[in-house]
Enzyme design. Structure first.
Site, PDB file in Angstrom:
ATOM      1  N   HIS A   1       0.836  -1.200   0.000  1.00  0.00           N
ATOM      2  CA  HIS A   1       0.000   0.000   0.000  1.00  0.00           C
ATOM      3  C   HIS A   1       0.876   1.256   0.000  1.00  0.00           C
ATOM      4  O   HIS A   1       1.665   1.455   0.922  1.00  0.00           O
ATOM      5  CB  HIS A   1      -0.879  -0.027   1.249  1.00  0.00           C
ATOM      6  CG  HIS A   1      -1.875   1.055   1.353  1.00  0.00           C
ATOM      7  ND1 HIS A   1      -1.980   1.873   2.456  1.00  0.00           N
ATOM      8  CD2 HIS A   1      -2.839   1.478   0.492  1.00  0.00           C
ATOM      9  CE1 HIS A   1      -2.965   2.725   2.279  1.00  0.00           C
ATOM     10  NE2 HIS A   1      -3.510   2.519   1.100  1.00  0.00           N
TER      11      HIS A   1
ATOM     12  N   GLU B   1       0.565  -0.643  -4.713  1.00  0.00           N
ATOM     13  CA  GLU B   1      -0.567   0.258  -4.961  1.00  0.00           C
ATOM     14  C   GLU B   1      -0.057   1.683  -4.857  1.00  0.00           C
ATOM     15  O   GLU B   1       0.839   1.985  -4.044  1.00  0.00           O
ATOM     16  CB  GLU B   1      -1.651   0.027  -3.902  1.00  0.00           C
ATOM     17  CG  GLU B   1      -2.919   0.846  -4.094  1.00  0.00           C
ATOM     18  CD  GLU B   1      -2.999   2.120  -3.274  1.00  0.00           C
ATOM     19  OE1 GLU B   1      -4.001   2.838  -3.397  1.00  0.00           O
ATOM     20  OE2 GLU B   1      -2.039   2.455  -2.514  1.00  0.00           O
TER      21      GLU B   1
ATOM     22  N   ASP C   1      -1.389   6.125  -5.739  1.00  0.00           N
ATOM     23  CA  ASP C   1      -2.505   7.042  -5.995  1.00  0.00           C
ATOM     24  C   ASP C   1      -2.049   8.105  -6.989  1.00  0.00           C
ATOM     25  O   ASP C   1      -0.937   8.629  -6.853  1.00  0.00           O
ATOM     26  CB  ASP C   1      -2.921   7.728  -4.682  1.00  0.00           C
ATOM     27  CG  ASP C   1      -3.156   6.727  -3.568  1.00  0.00           C
ATOM     28  OD1 ASP C   1      -4.242   6.134  -3.536  1.00  0.00           O
ATOM     29  OD2 ASP C   1      -2.233   6.527  -2.742  1.00  0.00           O
TER      30      ASP C   1
ATOM     31  N   HIS D   1      -1.246  10.990  -2.547  1.00  0.00           N
ATOM     32  CA  HIS D   1      -2.536  10.508  -2.040  1.00  0.00           C
ATOM     33  C   HIS D   1      -3.557  11.604  -1.775  1.00  0.00           C
ATOM     34  O   HIS D   1      -4.711  11.511  -2.187  1.00  0.00           O
ATOM     35  CB  HIS D   1      -2.313   9.701  -0.758  1.00  0.00           C
ATOM     36  CG  HIS D   1      -3.577   9.192  -0.153  1.00  0.00           C
ATOM     37  ND1 HIS D   1      -4.363   9.935   0.702  1.00  0.00           N
ATOM     38  CD2 HIS D   1      -4.212   8.006  -0.305  1.00  0.00           C
ATOM     39  CE1 HIS D   1      -5.416   9.230   1.065  1.00  0.00           C
ATOM     40  NE2 HIS D   1      -5.357   8.053   0.472  1.00  0.00           N
TER      41      HIS D   1
ATOM     42  N   GLU E   1      -4.499   3.713  -8.371  1.00  0.00           N
ATOM     43  CA  GLU E   1      -5.772   4.258  -7.893  1.00  0.00           C
ATOM     44  C   GLU E   1      -5.952   5.654  -8.467  1.00  0.00           C
ATOM     45  O   GLU E   1      -5.109   6.542  -8.251  1.00  0.00           O
ATOM     46  CB  GLU E   1      -5.804   4.280  -6.356  1.00  0.00           C
ATOM     47  CG  GLU E   1      -7.177   4.750  -5.878  1.00  0.00           C
ATOM     48  CD  GLU E   1      -7.272   4.917  -4.369  1.00  0.00           C
ATOM     49  OE1 GLU E   1      -6.500   4.306  -3.617  1.00  0.00           O
ATOM     50  OE2 GLU E   1      -8.166   5.686  -3.963  1.00  0.00           O
TER      51      GLU E   1
HETATM   52  O1  G3P Z   1      -6.713   1.116  -2.852  1.00  0.00           O
HETATM   53  C1  G3P Z   1      -6.760   0.807  -1.499  1.00  0.00           C
HETATM   54  C2  G3P Z   1      -6.579   2.049  -0.674  1.00  0.00           C
HETATM   55  O2  G3P Z   1      -5.430   2.711  -1.118  1.00  0.00           O
HETATM   56  C3  G3P Z   1      -7.766   2.962  -0.742  1.00  0.00           C
HETATM   57  O3  G3P Z   1      -7.722   3.983   0.172  1.00  0.00           O
HETATM   58  O4  G3P Z   1      -7.234   6.223   0.998  1.00  0.00           O
HETATM   59  O5  G3P Z   1      -5.467   4.489   1.066  1.00  0.00           O
HETATM   60  O6  G3P Z   1      -6.150   5.469  -1.102  1.00  0.00           O
HETATM   61  P1  G3P Z   1      -6.588   5.097   0.284  1.00  0.00           P
HETATM   62 MG    MG Z   2      -4.897   4.338  -2.446  1.00  0.00          MG
END
Ligand code: G3P
Ligand code: MG
Length: 235
Positions: free
Chosen positions: A14, A41, A43, A55, A107
């Site tokens: 993450h 993952e 953003d 993010h 994301e």
């Molecule tokens: O994609 C999983 C997670 O990243 C979603 O929430 O706020 O961490 O981007 P966030």
């Molecule tokens: Mg995310």
């Protein structure tokens, strides 16, 4: 490992390995890969035609700047320290670093990201990347629907909805990406019945990792890929 060979329980780093390194930085992604995470993952936002990996809508929490990402100039954003004297990365810097060594869940966090991300990934596929090495996800399902359907889609949910499977069906989703607060055995079983993988965020506690595995989820977003990999016997 072939990045498209999915282990029984997929470890998804993450924002990289953000329990150890500043989130969404090259050092964080690099560490996740070094740990052996098969997926990461991140953003994305789109600013002045460039895809940036960050993010929050605003800059204060993760950088030494202030203001909003979308109202800042690219020059200002790139002048900031996103942790460890690192810049907010461009998406292309992350894919260059990854170099097909792991899968990437992108994301779509900022507005109007589906099309530029799709265009960018298409150029990577033209250069030999496997389209299945990418998963596009978003809480904004309308934006996700604009993405090129050649790329797998993960429908993100952070709160319970009456019917998860209407929107996943409209999206042709590959996975349903759920907050761990929403996880129930019934929902996992229904998702599998609907041919969807179940990926859960964000799980860092070892007992919870084991609990999620026992429930039969397909993947875990974690800030500590080392924990998921050791709990599942992959390290
Ligand atoms: O994609 C999983 C997670 O990243 C979603 O929430 O706020 O961490 O981007 P966030
Ligand atoms: Mg995310």
């Amino acid at each position: 490992m072939n990045i498209c060979d999915m282990p029984a329980l997929l470890c998804i780093g993450h924002r990289g390995a953000c329990g150890h390194e500043p989130e969404n930085t090259l050092s964080s992604f690099s560490l996740a890969i070094t740990m052996g995470s098969p997926w990461i993952e991140l953003d994305v936002f789109s600013v002045e035609g460039e895809l940036l990996v960050i993010h929050d809508d605003s800059l204060e929490r993760t950088t030494n700047g202030d203001g909003e990402v979308m109202t800042s100039s690219l020059e200002y954003l790139r002048s900031l320290d996103a942790g460890g004297h690192q810049q907010i990365p461009f998406l292309h810097e992350v894919t260059e670093l990854v170099d097909q060594r792991c899968g990437i869940n992108i994301e779509l966090k900022g507005p109007d990201t589906a099309l530029p991300v799709s265009r960018f990934l298409t150029t990577l596929c033209d250069e030999g990347w496997d389209s299945q090495a990418f998963l596009l996800s978003s809480f904004d399902h309308a934006e996700l629907e604009r993405a090129d359907p050649r790329f797998r889609r993960g429908a993100l949910f952070h709160r319970a909805v009456p019917d998860y499977f209407n929107s996943t069906s409209d999206l042709g989703a590959y996975s349903i990406n759920l907050s761990s607060r929403l996880i129930t055995q019934k929902l996992i079983d229904e998702a599998h019945h609907n041919n969807l993988k179940v990926y859960v965020y964000t799980v860092n506690d070892l007992d919870e990792i084991r609990q999620m595995e026992a429930l039969g989820v397909d993947g875990i977003f974690t800030d500590f890929p080392d924990r998921v990999l050791s709990a599942t016997g992959h390290s």
